[in-house]
Structures are given as structure tokens and as C-alpha cells.
Design an enzyme around this catalytic site. Structure first.
Site, PDB file in Angstrom:
ATOM      1  N   HIS A  82       0.846  -1.191   0.000  1.00  0.00           N
ATOM      2  CA  HIS A  82       0.000   0.000   0.000  1.00  0.00           C
ATOM      3  C   HIS A  82       0.882   1.242   0.000  1.00  0.00           C
ATOM      4  O   HIS A  82       1.795   1.354   0.812  1.00  0.00           O
ATOM      5  CB  HIS A  82      -0.912   0.030   1.235  1.00  0.00           C
ATOM      6  N   ASP A 161     -15.200   2.647   7.615  1.00  0.00           N
ATOM      7  CA  ASP A 161     -14.140   3.573   7.219  1.00  0.00           C
ATOM      8  C   ASP A 161     -14.640   4.515   6.126  1.00  0.00           C
ATOM      9  O   ASP A 161     -14.357   5.712   6.142  1.00  0.00           O
ATOM     10  CB  ASP A 161     -12.901   2.811   6.730  1.00  0.00           C
ATOM     11  N   ARG A 168     -14.711  12.749   8.123  1.00  0.00           N
ATOM     12  CA  ARG A 168     -13.420  13.378   8.451  1.00  0.00           C
ATOM     13  C   ARG A 168     -13.066  14.440   7.422  1.00  0.00           C
ATOM     14  O   ARG A 168     -12.542  15.501   7.750  1.00  0.00           O
ATOM     15  CB  ARG A 168     -12.320  12.301   8.491  1.00  0.00           C
ATOM     16  N   SER A 183      -7.617   3.588   9.326  1.00  0.00           N
ATOM     17  CA  SER A 183      -8.346   3.607   8.061  1.00  0.00           C
ATOM     18  C   SER A 183      -7.621   2.744   7.020  1.00  0.00           C
ATOM     19  O   SER A 183      -8.220   1.871   6.380  1.00  0.00           O
ATOM     20  CB  SER A 183      -8.457   5.067   7.585  1.00  0.00           C
ATOM     21  N   LYS A 187      -8.735  -1.476   5.766  1.00  0.00           N
ATOM     22  CA  LYS A 187      -9.031  -1.892   4.384  1.00  0.00           C
ATOM     23  C   LYS A 187      -8.067  -2.989   3.938  1.00  0.00           C
ATOM     24  O   LYS A 187      -8.430  -3.909   3.221  1.00  0.00           O
ATOM     25  CB  LYS A 187      -8.954  -0.688   3.451  1.00  0.00           C
TER      26      LYS A 187
HETATM   27  N1  URA Z   1      -5.820   7.011   3.043  1.00  0.00           N
HETATM   28  C1  URA Z   1      -6.763   6.264   3.649  1.00  0.00           C
HETATM   29  O1  URA Z   1      -7.152   5.214   3.180  1.00  0.00           O
HETATM   30  N2  URA Z   1      -7.257   6.726   4.814  1.00  0.00           N
HETATM   31  C2  URA Z   1      -6.857   7.869   5.398  1.00  0.00           C
HETATM   32  O2  URA Z   1      -7.336   8.205   6.447  1.00  0.00           O
HETATM   33  C3  URA Z   1      -5.889   8.643   4.735  1.00  0.00           C
HETATM   34  C4  URA Z   1      -5.383   8.175   3.549  1.00  0.00           C
END
Ligand code: URA
Length: 434
Positions: A82, A161, A168, A183, A187
């Protein structure tokens, strides 16, 4: 349990229990906690932070808010990567085939571009015919047959999320380390891979502007992984300059293919070898040095390129575009932008380079916007280069001529030319492993 008390505890700097965190996520996802109370809690977390146990609990509560991919039908270890997002970051297109060529499975879910950052899914979709929306059984079949498959992120994973991220975004609570870390990790955990390499970007083109912030985020995510027995390693890499020379979807695919052919830009080749080596390392393929040698061999033997072609074909794409990248259609218009004075390029505001590319049509301001696959920027010179007034800095590509003036201005304002050469900066600035 009352959400009011949970907000008050966090407002006063206290710690939330596992049960309180689970209650908040389950009730908010179900629509039984209103946005105004969730916003208040997010702001309290923003100011009071969370300890490692709370951050891990928040991550797991978000994982449990939706489906979790069952990839048990894929044989062997599955490794994911990621990136926290950058400009010109086409590394997935290079490293997924390298890692697969070395015998480690990559079953990856990626995102689309937004704002100044690009997204792997958009880049892949610039290959004619290639699908990124693929059902689970076919996804698994492709990974088992070709070693890799890259598809779009499913909305079924970590729905809490998704809902919280939108809140947010509207309440100035995005840039909180525990919220970002949970977050991202929720995922990644939900999407089913066994091990994870994080590429935490730092610099003018990324979320994290200082090394300290990037390191804290990297450590937080690695510690979440450790707490959940999800092997995670993080690299902290430089995003003070765009990666490679291409910014824009099909331009980046061409550059990624060139890198797999062994003729890519030096910085991109270097980071791809290091990222691939780390993915192989966490999949227990050997020491970091051995894994680096394997990654290089996969490029120079052509096996990684073969893996990319197999993946493209399996996902419905036309692999002849990979063999002959000259087949990608080019934008109707181009414009060269030149240096305004003599000197050395000392700074490139990377976020603004990404914005300039988006202004040419390569990116989106809003999620629903269409993108132009052929638009973007090819950099001719980067930080450290000596340039003379009038010498080309970059070529801009667009479908409509009227897009050039504003994009060229944005790009030129992002470039600083000074009298003295800049000291060379490293690409990989740090590494976090537990
Ligand atoms: N990328 C994400 O998936 N979540 C965040 O909070 C910030 C960047």
C-alpha cells in the site's frame, strides 16, 4: 453505553475500552449515531490521540463492520503493498509482476486517483479492454493461474471507514495519525492478503510533509499489524520529487512497462527493486540482499514483463499494448514548458506538479469526474539538473489546447531554480519492521 460518555472520556484525554470502540463503530455504521456526535468524537480523537491498543481496536472494529475477503482458495502466501499516495507513483504496475515472477502471489485491490494523486486502477484502465471490476471467483482463478491480479477496491470492505472518511473530510479531522493508520490498515486487513508492505511517502507530494510524521504513521501501522499477527513492514520514501518522469495514466503505464524492460528511469527502477525485495522478504523468500537480486533478475530476464502481459490478458486487456507501447494513443496537443532562468532545479513542489497534470485532464477534482487517459506531463529535467533559460523542463499533453495556459503556470510555479546545485536526496529514507 452512551455515545455522550464516550465523547466525554476522549475529550478529557481518557482511554476508550474495546467495547466502547466496538459500540461506536457498529452503531455509527448502522446509522444509530448521528454525524454530529461522530464528528465530536473524531475531533476529540484528533486532539487527544489514541494509544496503540485503542488504535488496534478501532482498526478491528472497522474490519468487522463489513465483509472480509476469503482468499483461502489462493495457494501460497499472498503479499500486498500500500502506498500512502504520491505523484507519478506507478510502482504497483512494476512490482506486482516482479513479485509474481518470483513466485509470490499478489491479489491486490487498488484505488482511483483523486486530487493531485493518481490511482493504479485508472492507470490500468488506460490499457484498452482491461477490467478492474472482477468477481471474487474470477479474481482468485486469475491469481492462481498468473500469480497476480489487480482490481478496484470493493465498497463491501470496512464500510465504517468509508462513512467515517467522508465525515473526516468534511470536519478537518483527516490528518490524525490513529485515524489514518486505522483507516488504511482496516481496508488492507479486510482485503484478505497475508502480509503487507507499506510505502509511506513523505514530502511535498504526499499527505505527510515531515519525516517525523511519516515515521510516526509507519510505526503506528506496523504496530497495528503486529498486534493482529498481520506481518507488516513499512518503508518511508521520498515524495519531494515526482517518481520517474511520467505523470498521467497511459504515460505512466508506458514508463512502468519500460521499467520492466530494463529501460526505465533510474529512480523508479531503484524504488521498484527495493519495494519488490521487501515484499519478497516478508514472504520469506530470503534475506533482503537475496530478494533484491531476485527482483533484478525478474526484470532483466523478462519474466516480470511476461507476468504483466499474462495479467493484462487475463483481465480482458489487450497485451499487444504492453509489447508495443507505441500503440497507446497520444493526446491531441502538446506544449513544452521551459526554464525561466539559468541555474539548477532546487525544488519541485510535487503536489502542484500533480495538480498541473490533473488540470490537463489526467486527474479528478471530484470523485465523479471523468479523466483523460492520454493527458499528463513528461518531465525532461528534475531536481539537481542544470538548466539554461529557455531549455525544456517538461512536455504537457492535453486533448484541449485551452487547458495549457493555467496548467503550465501551475507547473512552472512549482519549480524553483537556484544558483547552487541541490544535494542529492535518497529515495528510501527509512524502514520500520517489528
Ligand atoms: N488514506 C486512507 O485510506 N485513509 C486515510 O485516512 C488517509 C489516507
Amino acid at each position: 453505553m452512551r455515545i455522550y460518555d464516550i465523547i466525554k472520556t476522549k475529550r478529557d484525554g481518557g482511554f476508550l475500552s474495546t467495547g466502547e470502540i466496538e459500540y461506536f463503530i457498529a452503531e455509527y455504521t448502522a446509522g444509530r449515531i448521528p454525524d454530529y456526535q461522530a464528528s465530536a468524537l473524531l475531533m476529540a480523537i484528533y486532539f487527544s490521540g489514541m494509544n496503540p491498543r485503542e488504535t488496534t481496536d478501532l482498526t478491528m472494529a472497522m474490519v468487522n463492520s463489513g465483509e472480509r475477503a476469503d482468499l483461502s482458495a489462493i495457494e501460497g502466501i499472498i503479499v500486498d503493498k500500500h502506498s500512502t499516495g504520491g505523484v507519478g507513483d506507478k510502482t504497483t504496475l512494476v512490482i506486482a509482476p516482479i513479485v509474481a515472477a518470483c513466485g509470490v502471489k499478489v491479489a491486490k485491490m487498488s484505488g482511483r486517483g483523486l486530487g493531485h494523486t493518481g490511482g493504479t486502477v485508472d492507470k490500468l484502465e488506460s490499457i484498452p479492454g482491461l477490467q478492474t471490476s472482477i468477481d471474487r471467483d474470477r479474481f482468485i482463478e486469475i491469481v492462481n493461474r498468473t500469480g497476480l491480479c489487480v482490481i478496484g477496491q470493493s465498497g463491501h470492505f470496512a464500510p465504517a471507514d468509508k462513512k467515517l472518511y467522508a465525515l473526516r473530510d468534511a470536519t478537518a479531522t483527516v490528518d490524525s495519525i490513529p485515524l489514518i493508520a486505522s483507516s488504511i490498515m482496516s481496508k488492507k486487513i479486510a482485503s484478505g492478503s497475508h502480509r503487507l508492505l507499506l510505502d509511506v511517502k513523505v514530502g511535498s507530494g504526499s499527505f505527510m510533509k515531515t519525516y517525523k510524521e511519516a515515521e510516526t504513521l509507519a510505526k503506528t501501522m506496523v504496530s497495528i499489524g503486529e498486534g493482529l499477527s498481520f506481518r507488516t513492514v513499512a518503508l518511508i520514501t521520498n515524495m519531494d520529487v515526482p517518481l520517474g518522469c511520467a505523470i498521467g495514466n497511459s504515460l505512466e503505464v508506458v514508463e512502468a512497462v519500460n521499467t520492466l524492460k530494463g529501460i526505465g528511469p533510474e529512480d523508479l527502477t531503484e524504488i521498484c527493486v527495493i519495494l519488490s525485495a521487501n515484499m519478497l522478504y516478508i514472504a520469506d523468500k530470503g534475506t533482503l540482499d537475496e530478494c533484491k537480486a531476485m527482483a533484478k533478475q525478474a526484470i532483466y530476464s523478462g519474466t516480470a514483463l511476461e507476468c504483466l502481459k499474462k495479467m493484462v490478458t487475463a483481465q480482458g486487456g489487450d497485451a499487444s499494448f504492453i509489447e508495443d507501447t507505441g500503440k497507446f494513443s497520444t493526446a491531441r496537443y502538446f506544449r513544452t514548458v521551459t526554464a525561466r532562468k539559468d541555474g539548477y532545479i532546487t525544488k519541485m513542489n510535487t503536489e502542484n506538479c500533480g495538480i498541473a497534470s490533473a488540470m490537463l485532464g489526467a486527474g479528478r477534482a471530484e470523485k465523479e469526474d471523468n479523466i483523460d487517459f492520454a493527458a499528463g506531463i513528461m518531465l525532461e529535467n528534475k531536481i539537481g539538473a542544470k538548466v539554461q533559460r529557455g531549455e525544456p523542463l517538461a512536455t504537457l499533453y492535453a486533448e484541449h489546447e485551452e487547458l495549457f495556459d493555467a496548467a503550465a503556470e501551475e507547473f512552472l510555479n512549482a519549480i524553483e531554480i537556484g544558483d547552487k546545485p541541490q544535494e542529492e536526496t535518497k529515495i528510501v529514507l527509512g524502514r520500520v519492521e517489528n
